[in-house]
Design an enzyme around this catalytic site. Structure first.
Site, PDB file in Angstrom:
ATOM      1  CD  GLU A  18      38.819  12.310 -10.123  1.00 46.78           C
ATOM      2  OE1 GLU A  18      37.736  11.802  -9.866  1.00 46.78           O
ATOM      3  OE2 GLU A  18      39.435  13.035  -9.308  1.00 46.78           O
ATOM      4  CG  HIS A  44      47.067 -18.301 -10.858  1.00 49.07           C
ATOM      5  ND1 HIS A  44      47.529 -19.535 -11.240  1.00 49.07           N
ATOM      6  CD2 HIS A  44      48.009 -17.784 -10.026  1.00 49.07           C
ATOM      7  CE1 HIS A  44      48.687 -19.772 -10.643  1.00 49.07           C
ATOM      8  NE2 HIS A  44      49.002 -18.721  -9.906  1.00 49.07           N
ATOM      9  CE  LYS A  81      32.043  15.700  -7.449  1.00 47.57           C
ATOM     10  NZ  LYS A  81      32.968  16.537  -6.708  1.00 47.57           N
TER      11      LYS A  81
END
Ligand code: PA5
Length: 464
Positions: free
Chosen positions: A290, A319, A433
């Site tokens: 951000e 792995h 938003k």
């Protein structure tokens, strides 16, 4: 104490993919300029987060509230992004993973649930597990802006639950952490009469872990916040050093900058060899993404910058990811985290002495295996010319975690300076938003609702 070990990021070890003495000499003026700017911001008081470790009242106010709620059995934190990730990172680093499974008597604080999403199943699960313990539950709602949709919806649900089940006194069990003077949450908290903590005006969400945002849940769950803040302050002081190699944040930022811009490595992996530190990598992911992912520089020119932070866990991801990290595109730079003394150790039993494939493990400590695997991966990556650094922690304790947090916050500020962008805003998050407000029918967002309409209709032609 934390130390940054950077030999495996040098050309000596990984050839042209590493930093040469010439690269360091070239970058030095740039990092020095960035450091000067950031230190000036610190001195003039403009950089809010660096003031947190020595704030005269924040820790004491938190402790007073902790004393008030010391008998709480459960703590529910409502927040998202910078208002949640620090809380999660502190709890996972400094308390056992089994914390919530322990009996109330054994645990040195309440069970902790950080609800950082609006997943209805997850919210329901927490409500169910709290059950009748609601009367001894504290809810800490955290939102700097006071209007974030996710946190607001969580808050509406828990406030109503507490109001209806607990009656009159419900407000005593809610702590609101928000702006000191304004905002929707601030007004509700005042009207309902909650205890309040502060998100300082000059501290952005993702830089707020050492403010009352992160301190309250940590302290209530038994974490020594004085040590945490002392560690952060010690790192802050180390980062005042003007000699590049003696300044861990400047060195880290310089290496990350060169890796990104000169060495073709925009992918920055953080790989702790410790389950407890895995969520610190999550915290770092937000801080880095951000703060540094920006379209425009400070002059308004389009730059589209920002290294991509990636989290991985050693040994688990050996792995899963290391095949890619070693043989895939050489576009990654890895930050290992190594712990010398793990919080607990366990020894393999003296069995299978006659089984050649297993006998080497008997009587050895598991920490030795974990740390050997870290060196083995570092070596294997170096052989494939994949650069890395290691953050070396002598132990996992509040002091070291405080140091870690401040180290990465200052490195982020320095990197922002070098990239020429503003690391403290997040304009690209805003559109999402606002679109959410529009889709949910909030007044004033009608035009946006129109613009989004095509995205709400399913075009069956494209369904396969
Ligand atoms: O770092 C940030 O600024 C964001 O991640 C915010 O913390 C997040 O969006 C939550 O915002 P608020 O605390 O205003 O609810």
């Amino acid at each position: 104490m934390i130390q940054l070990y950077w030999k495996n990021a040098t050309s000596k070890v990984v050839g042209e993919h590493g930093i040469s003495p010439q690269d360091l000499a070239t970058i030095e003026p740039k990092i020095n300029n960035a450091l000067e700017t950031v230190l000036n911001q610190c001195k003039s008081g403009r950089l809010g987060y660096v003031k947190l470790p020595t704030h005269p009242t924040y820790a004491a106010e938190v402790k007073a509230l902790v004393e008030k709620h010391k008998d709480a059995t459960d703590l529910i934190v409502l927040g998202i992004g910078g208002s949640a990730l620090g809380n999660i990172a502190l709890q996972s680093a400094l308390n056992p993973a089994t914390w919530n499974l322990m009996s109330d008597r054994k645990r040195k604080g309440p069970r902790l649930f950080v609800i950082d999403n609006v997943d209805p199943a997850a919210v329901n699960d927490v409500i169910k597990i709290i059950g009748r313990r609601l009367k001894t539950t504290v809810v800490n709602v955290i939102s700097k802006s006071g209007e974030t949709a996710e946190t607001a919806s969580q808050f509406m649900i828990f406030r109503e639950l507490m109001r209806t089940k607990l009656g009159e006194g419900f407000a005593k069990q809610i702590v609101a952490t928000t702006d000191a003077n304004k905002g929707t949450l601030h007004s509700i908290a005042k009207a309902d009469g909650y205890d309040m903590l502060v998100v300082p005006d000059d501290v952005g969400g993702r830089f707020s872990v050492l403010s009352q945002v992160g301190l309250f849940s940590a302290a209530l769950c038994g974490i020594d916040i004085d040590e945490l803040l002392a560690g952060a302050q010690a790192m802050y002081e180390r980062c005042q050093n003007l000699t590049l190699v003696e300044n861990p944040a400047a060195m880290l930022a310089a290496i990350k900058y060169v890796m990104t811009t000169e060495k073709g490595k925009p992918m920055h992996v953080m790989m702790p060899y410790s389950n407890r530190l895995y969520m610190l990598a999550d915290w770092y992911r937000q801080l880095w993404a951000e703060s540094l992912g920006k379209q425009y520089d400070r002059d308004g020119s389009e730059v589209f910058v920002g290294p991509t932070p990636i989290k991985a866990l050693g040994t688990t991801d050996q792995h899963s990811q290391v095949q890619l990290y070693r043989e895939g595109p050489n576009d990654k730079f890895t930050q290992f985290i190594e712990v010398k003394k793990h919080p607990k150790d366990i020894r393999m039993p003296d069995v299978f002495g006659d089984v050649p494939g297993l006998s080497y493990l008997r009587r050895e400590k598991m920490s030795k295996l974990l740390n050997a695997e870290k060196v083995a991966t570092e070596y294997a990556m170096a052989i494939s010319q994949r650069p890395s650094v290691t953050l070396k922690l002598d132990a996992i304790n509040a002091t070291n975690i405080g140091e870690f947090l401040m180290l990465y916050e200052i490195a982020t500020s320095l990197m922002g300076e070098m990239l020429g962008i503003d690391p403290y805003d997040q304009p690209a998050v805003e559109l999402g938003k606002q679109a959410t407000f529009a889709l949910m029918g909030r007044d004033g967002y009608e035009d946006m609702a129109k613009a989004i309409r095509p995205f709400t209709r399913l075009d069956k032609k494209y369904l396969s």
